[in-house]
Design a protein around this motif. Structure first.
Motif, PDB file in Angstrom:
ATOM      1  N   ARG B 124       0.833  -1.214   0.000  1.00  0.00           N
ATOM      2  CA  ARG B 124       0.000   0.000   0.000  1.00  0.00           C
ATOM      3  C   ARG B 124       0.861   1.254   0.000  1.00  0.00           C
ATOM      4  NH1 ARG B 124      -2.859   0.706   4.547  1.00  0.00           N
ATOM      5  NH2 ARG B 124      -2.131  -1.117   5.680  1.00  0.00           N
ATOM      6  N   LYS B 125       1.874   1.286   0.861  1.00  0.00           N
ATOM      7  CA  LYS B 125       2.632   2.529   1.026  1.00  0.00           C
ATOM      8  C   LYS B 125       3.718   2.707  -0.032  1.00  0.00           C
ATOM      9  CE  LYS B 125       0.184   3.352   4.591  1.00  0.00           C
ATOM     10  NZ  LYS B 125      -0.994   4.221   4.370  1.00  0.00           N
ATOM     11  N   VAL B 126       4.258   1.608  -0.528  1.00  0.00           N
ATOM     12  CA  VAL B 126       5.352   1.712  -1.499  1.00  0.00           C
ATOM     13  C   VAL B 126       4.842   1.551  -2.927  1.00  0.00           C
ATOM     14  CG1 VAL B 126       7.576   0.777  -2.213  1.00  0.00           C
ATOM     15  CG2 VAL B 126       6.964   0.820   0.218  1.00  0.00           C
ATOM     16  N   ARG B 127       3.998   0.555  -3.134  1.00  0.00           N
ATOM     17  CA  ARG B 127       3.484   0.307  -4.481  1.00  0.00           C
ATOM     18  C   ARG B 127       2.215   1.107  -4.774  1.00  0.00           C
ATOM     19  NH1 ARG B 127       7.802  -2.205  -6.483  1.00  0.00           N
ATOM     20  NH2 ARG B 127       8.067  -4.399  -5.970  1.00  0.00           N
ATOM     21  N   GLY B 128       1.640   1.727  -3.747  1.00  0.00           N
ATOM     22  CA  GLY B 128       0.438   2.520  -3.952  1.00  0.00           C
ATOM     23  C   GLY B 128      -0.807   1.691  -4.239  1.00  0.00           C
ATOM     24  N   MET B 129      -0.792   0.439  -3.802  1.00  0.00           N
ATOM     25  CA  MET B 129      -1.986  -0.402  -3.980  1.00  0.00           C
ATOM     26  C   MET B 129      -3.131   0.100  -3.105  1.00  0.00           C
ATOM     27  SD  MET B 129      -1.215  -4.420  -3.980  1.00  0.00           S
ATOM     28  CE  MET B 129      -0.176  -5.245  -5.137  1.00  0.00           C
ATOM     29  N   THR B 130      -4.357  -0.091  -3.564  1.00  0.00           N
ATOM     30  CA  THR B 130      -5.500   0.200  -2.703  1.00  0.00           C
ATOM     31  C   THR B 130      -5.571  -0.905  -1.652  1.00  0.00           C
ATOM     32  OG1 THR B 130      -7.015  -1.143  -3.993  1.00  0.00           O
ATOM     33  CG2 THR B 130      -6.800   1.172  -4.630  1.00  0.00           C
ATOM     34  N   ARG B 131      -6.312  -0.613  -0.577  1.00  0.00           N
ATOM     35  CA  ARG B 131      -6.436  -1.605   0.479  1.00  0.00           C
ATOM     36  C   ARG B 131      -7.073  -2.887  -0.048  1.00  0.00           C
ATOM     37  NH1 ARG B 131      -6.087  -2.028   5.957  1.00  0.00           N
ATOM     38  NH2 ARG B 131      -5.518   0.127   6.346  1.00  0.00           N
ATOM     39  N   ARG B 132      -8.060  -2.696  -0.942  1.00  0.00           N
ATOM     40  CA  ARG B 132      -8.763  -3.859  -1.485  1.00  0.00           C
ATOM     41  C   ARG B 132      -7.815  -4.762  -2.287  1.00  0.00           C
ATOM     42  NH1 ARG B 132     -14.334  -4.666  -3.646  1.00  0.00           N
ATOM     43  NH2 ARG B 132     -14.873  -2.598  -2.853  1.00  0.00           N
ATOM     44  N   GLN B 133      -7.027  -4.135  -3.165  1.00  0.00           N
ATOM     45  CA  GLN B 133      -6.053  -4.912  -3.948  1.00  0.00           C
ATOM     46  C   GLN B 133      -5.055  -5.621  -3.043  1.00  0.00           C
ATOM     47  OE1 GLN B 133      -4.529  -1.464  -6.085  1.00  0.00           O
ATOM     48  NE2 GLN B 133      -4.997  -2.458  -8.050  1.00  0.00           N
ATOM     49  N   ALA B 134      -4.528  -4.832  -2.079  1.00  0.00           N
ATOM     50  CA  ALA B 134      -3.493  -5.374  -1.204  1.00  0.00           C
ATOM     51  C   ALA B 134      -4.039  -6.505  -0.342  1.00  0.00           C
ATOM     52  CB  ALA B 134      -2.923  -4.261  -0.319  1.00  0.00           C
ATOM     53  N   ASP B 135      -5.288  -6.349   0.126  1.00  0.00           N
ATOM     54  CA  ASP B 135      -5.907  -7.406   0.923  1.00  0.00           C
ATOM     55  C   ASP B 135      -6.055  -8.689   0.115  1.00  0.00           C
ATOM     56  OD1 ASP B 135      -6.049  -5.936   3.190  1.00  0.00           O
ATOM     57  OD2 ASP B 135      -8.205  -5.519   3.097  1.00  0.00           O
ATOM     58  N   ALA B 136      -6.443  -8.537  -1.152  1.00  0.00           N
ATOM     59  CA  ALA B 136      -6.611  -9.717  -1.995  1.00  0.00           C
ATOM     60  C   ALA B 136      -5.287 -10.451  -2.165  1.00  0.00           C
ATOM     61  CB  ALA B 136      -7.182  -9.312  -3.354  1.00  0.00           C
ATOM     62  N   THR B 137      -4.233  -9.681  -2.434  1.00  0.00           N
ATOM     63  CA  THR B 137      -2.900 -10.273  -2.549  1.00  0.00           C
ATOM     64  C   THR B 137      -2.491 -10.947  -1.248  1.00  0.00           C
ATOM     65  OG1 THR B 137      -2.335  -8.445  -4.006  1.00  0.00           O
ATOM     66  CG2 THR B 137      -0.514  -9.803  -3.216  1.00  0.00           C
ATOM     67  N   ALA B 138      -2.734 -10.254  -0.148  1.00  0.00           N
ATOM     68  CA  ALA B 138      -2.338 -10.776   1.161  1.00  0.00           C
ATOM     69  C   ALA B 138      -3.055 -12.096   1.450  1.00  0.00           C
ATOM     70  CB  ALA B 138      -2.646  -9.761   2.251  1.00  0.00           C
ATOM     71  N   ASP B 139      -4.353 -12.124   1.182  1.00  0.00           N
ATOM     72  CA  ASP B 139      -5.105 -13.337   1.485  1.00  0.00           C
ATOM     73  C   ASP B 139      -4.617 -14.508   0.636  1.00  0.00           C
ATOM     74  OD1 ASP B 139      -6.475 -11.983   3.386  1.00  0.00           O
ATOM     75  OD2 ASP B 139      -8.302 -11.675   2.206  1.00  0.00           O
ATOM     76  N   ARG B 140      -4.267 -14.216  -0.618  1.00  0.00           N
ATOM     77  CA  ARG B 140      -3.752 -15.273  -1.494  1.00  0.00           C
ATOM     78  C   ARG B 140      -2.416 -15.799  -0.947  1.00  0.00           C
ATOM     79  NH1 ARG B 140      -0.405 -14.621  -5.513  1.00  0.00           N
ATOM     80  NH2 ARG B 140      -0.722 -12.377  -5.681  1.00  0.00           N
ATOM     81  N   LEU B 141      -1.528 -14.873  -0.556  1.00  0.00           N
ATOM     82  CA  LEU B 141      -0.207 -15.285  -0.064  1.00  0.00           C
ATOM     83  C   LEU B 141      -0.305 -16.005   1.276  1.00  0.00           C
ATOM     84  CD1 LEU B 141       1.815 -12.137  -1.098  1.00  0.00           C
ATOM     85  CD2 LEU B 141       2.213 -14.472  -1.893  1.00  0.00           C
ATOM     86  N   LEU B 142      -1.207 -15.515   2.142  1.00  0.00           N
ATOM     87  CA  LEU B 142      -1.357 -16.156   3.454  1.00  0.00           C
ATOM     88  C   LEU B 142      -1.909 -17.568   3.282  1.00  0.00           C
ATOM     89  CD1 LEU B 142      -2.638 -13.154   5.608  1.00  0.00           C
ATOM     90  CD2 LEU B 142      -0.446 -14.349   5.793  1.00  0.00           C
ATOM     91  N   GLU B 143      -2.783 -17.738   2.295  1.00  0.00           N
ATOM     92  CA  GLU B 143      -3.294 -19.085   2.042  1.00  0.00           C
ATOM     93  C   GLU B 143      -2.160 -19.982   1.557  1.00  0.00           C
ATOM     94  OE1 GLU B 143      -6.801 -19.139  -0.292  1.00  0.00           O
ATOM     95  OE2 GLU B 143      -6.797 -21.333  -0.459  1.00  0.00           O
ATOM     96  N   ARG B 144      -1.334 -19.403   0.720  1.00  0.00           N
ATOM     97  CA  ARG B 144      -0.218 -20.175   0.168  1.00  0.00           C
ATOM     98  C   ARG B 144       0.724 -20.671   1.263  1.00  0.00           C
ATOM     99  NH1 ARG B 144       3.922 -17.753  -4.367  1.00  0.00           N
ATOM    100  NH2 ARG B 144       5.642 -19.103  -3.831  1.00  0.00           N
ATOM    101  N   VAL B 145       0.947 -19.848   2.303  1.00  0.00           N
ATOM    102  CA  VAL B 145       1.832 -20.305   3.386  1.00  0.00           C
ATOM    103  C   VAL B 145       1.042 -20.949   4.527  1.00  0.00           C
ATOM    104  CG1 VAL B 145       3.640 -18.627   2.867  1.00  0.00           C
ATOM    105  CG2 VAL B 145       1.856 -18.037   4.510  1.00  0.00           C
TER     106      VAL B 145
END
Lengths: 222, 263
Positions: B124-145
């Motif tokens: 969000r702070k470096v890439r300028g992603m919206t919270r919604r985009q970043a949350d989607a990425t986060a949930d995908r990565l957290l599922e992966r680990v």
């Protein structure tokens, strides 16, 4: 030995409306002074851990001077001394707020410095390694954690500063103690009036303690 | 999948030039010469494991790659950006850090943020992603680990192994081109080491370029394309894992391996 006194509850209660006129001044000096002192404390506290000695040095001098001299002397200096320098009077309320701000600011500088320095080095490294800039790392990673750790010490300073405002009766600010002195001069009810004044300070400081402990508890989860 | 295809294309486009290149890097801690004329290159997609005794300079080496440690001479190139001695890297420092992920021994999760926010902060702070985009990425990565059901918790509510997997997801959220691991399992209870190594294995299979400092020799042998042995601030010996572990040429390497492989 014969004791011959009685606590006159009626006199205590009668003094209350007059004393309460001082309450806004006590609160105003305390909270305006502490708010400004907090800003000063953040600025000088961070300068104190700054990258160059030319930034650190002024902060050290400021902290040592205002922490090492009595707040009573500071307010007397500001109220009676500074006008000679400035060529114009400073009103008592402003002098009181300035004294609290400068005095609390010195202590809060040290609280800020300690709070920021208490955060593990790994937190900064993690923030930087993610590509956050140093200011972003400070703002989003270090500061929120530091602030949480600073709450007990800040609360302590708040209580000290609130009580310090009682000294400003000497420059004629109509705060709690000053009001009490005026009232006693007419009624000679020192016992009851100072008792009520003590209760009023206690009410203010206990409210602050309570608010901070709620904040602290909430902070642990949120 | 897609990602690794893209990466291969990128490799071909850029020829065979390494993604990381250290050239003549020297670092001193006071009188201690902790890195002595280090030359080391890492190719795209390569997994390099760095081993050595504690105090040998192996952590310092990878911490130089993302500029957490300044160095006094030489140069380090990471993905076309150059880090210079004595903190003179300027803007390329942050540019390198956004392309390089790091997992630390002590996890270093942000204790004041939820697991999800730990992962989304930098995007969000470096890439300028919206919270919604970043949350989607986060949930995908957290599922992966394997942490997806813990996203709303705070780091202290998780076990060490879980925290380290979150730290991995947090680094991956920036879509790094290179991952650094600084003794990622050394602070873990033995029963949690496996889950972290599994997550790293998956990353190896995806073709991630990795530099790993570890004491897990079995894991090193299994995933490394190349093992680098560091002693006294110098690269003493390097080679494919089979060669280095089974037929170490240098006596320092032999001595080190006989100590760590015995028990």
């Amino acid at each position: 030995m014969e004791f011959n006194f009685q606590f006159d509850w009626q006199a205590a209660i009668d003094s209350l409306p007059f004393l309460l006129k001082g309450l806004p001044y006590t609160l105003l000096i305390s909270f305006a002074g502490l708010a400004i002192g907090f800003v000063i404390g953040i600025v000088f506290g961070l300068m104190r851990i700054g990258p160059s000695r030319w930034i650190r040095w002024p902060a050290v001098v400021y902290v040592e001077v205002f922490r090492g001299t009595p707040v009573l002397v500071q307010v007397l200096f500001i109220f009676y001394g500074l006008p000679t320098l400035l060529g114009g009077p400073i009103d008592a309320l402003t002098a009181g707020i300035a004294a609290i701000a400068l005095n609390a600011g010195a202590y809060i500088s040290e609280i800020v410095r300690g709070g920021v320095q208490s955060i593990e080095r790994g937190q900064r490294e993690a923030g930087l390694s993610l590509g956050l800039s140093p200011p972003q790392t400070f703002r989003y990673v270090i500061w929120p954690q530091a602030l949480r750790r600073m709450i007990p010490a800040l609360g302590n300073q708040g209580i000290v500063s609130i009580k310090d405002t009682s000294l400003f009766s000497v420059i004629g600010v109509g705060e709690l103690v000053r009001q009490g002195q005026v009232y006693i001069a007419n009624t000679f009810t020192a016992l009851e009036v100072y008792f009520m004044i003590a209760l009023l300070y206690l009410a203010i400081t206990l409210s602050l303690s309570l608010a901070l402990s709620l904040l602290e508890r909430k902070g642990l989860v949120g | 999948m897609n990602d690794s295809v893209n990466r291969q294309e990128a490799t071909q486009a850029s020829g065979t030039s390494p993604i990381v290149r250290l050239a003549g890097v020297n670092k001193h801690f006071g009188r201690l010469h902790v890195m002595q004329d280090i030359d080391l290159s890492v190719a795209q997609g390569e997994v390099v494991v760095i081993i050595g005794a504690s105090g040998s300079g192996k952590s310092t080496l990878i911490r130089c790659v993302n500029g957490l440690e300044p160095f006094q001479s030489g140069r380090i190139e990471v993905d076309g950006k150059t880090l210079l001695p004595n903190g003179a890297s300027g803007k390329s420092l942050q540019a390198v850090r956004t392309e390089v992920g790091m997992v630390f021994q002590q996890f270093n999760l942000f204790p004041h943020l939820s697991i999800r926010d730990n992962v989304t902060l930098a995007p969000r702070k470096v890439r300028g992603m919206t919270r919604r985009q970043a949350d989607a990425t986060a949930d995908r990565l957290l599922e992966r680990v394997g942490i997806s059901d813990q996203a709303d918790k705070h780091p202290t509510q998780l076990s060490g192994g879980q925290q380290q997997r979150v730290a991995l997801a947090r680094a991956l959220a920036m879509e790094p081109r290179l991952m650094l691991f600084d003794e990622p399992t050394s602070a873990l209870d033995p029963e949690m080491i496996g889950e972290v190594l599994d997550a790293m294995r998956e990353l190896v299979n995806d073709g991630m370029t990795m530099m790993i400092v570890t004491h897990e020799m079995g894991f090193a042998r299994e995933v490394a394309d190349r093992v680098v042995f560091v002693h006294g601030g110098q690269i003493v010996e390097q080679g494919p894992p089979d060669q280095l572990f089974d037929h170490p040429r240098h006596e320092r390497t032999q001595a080190f391996l006989s100590r760590v492989l015995k028990h």
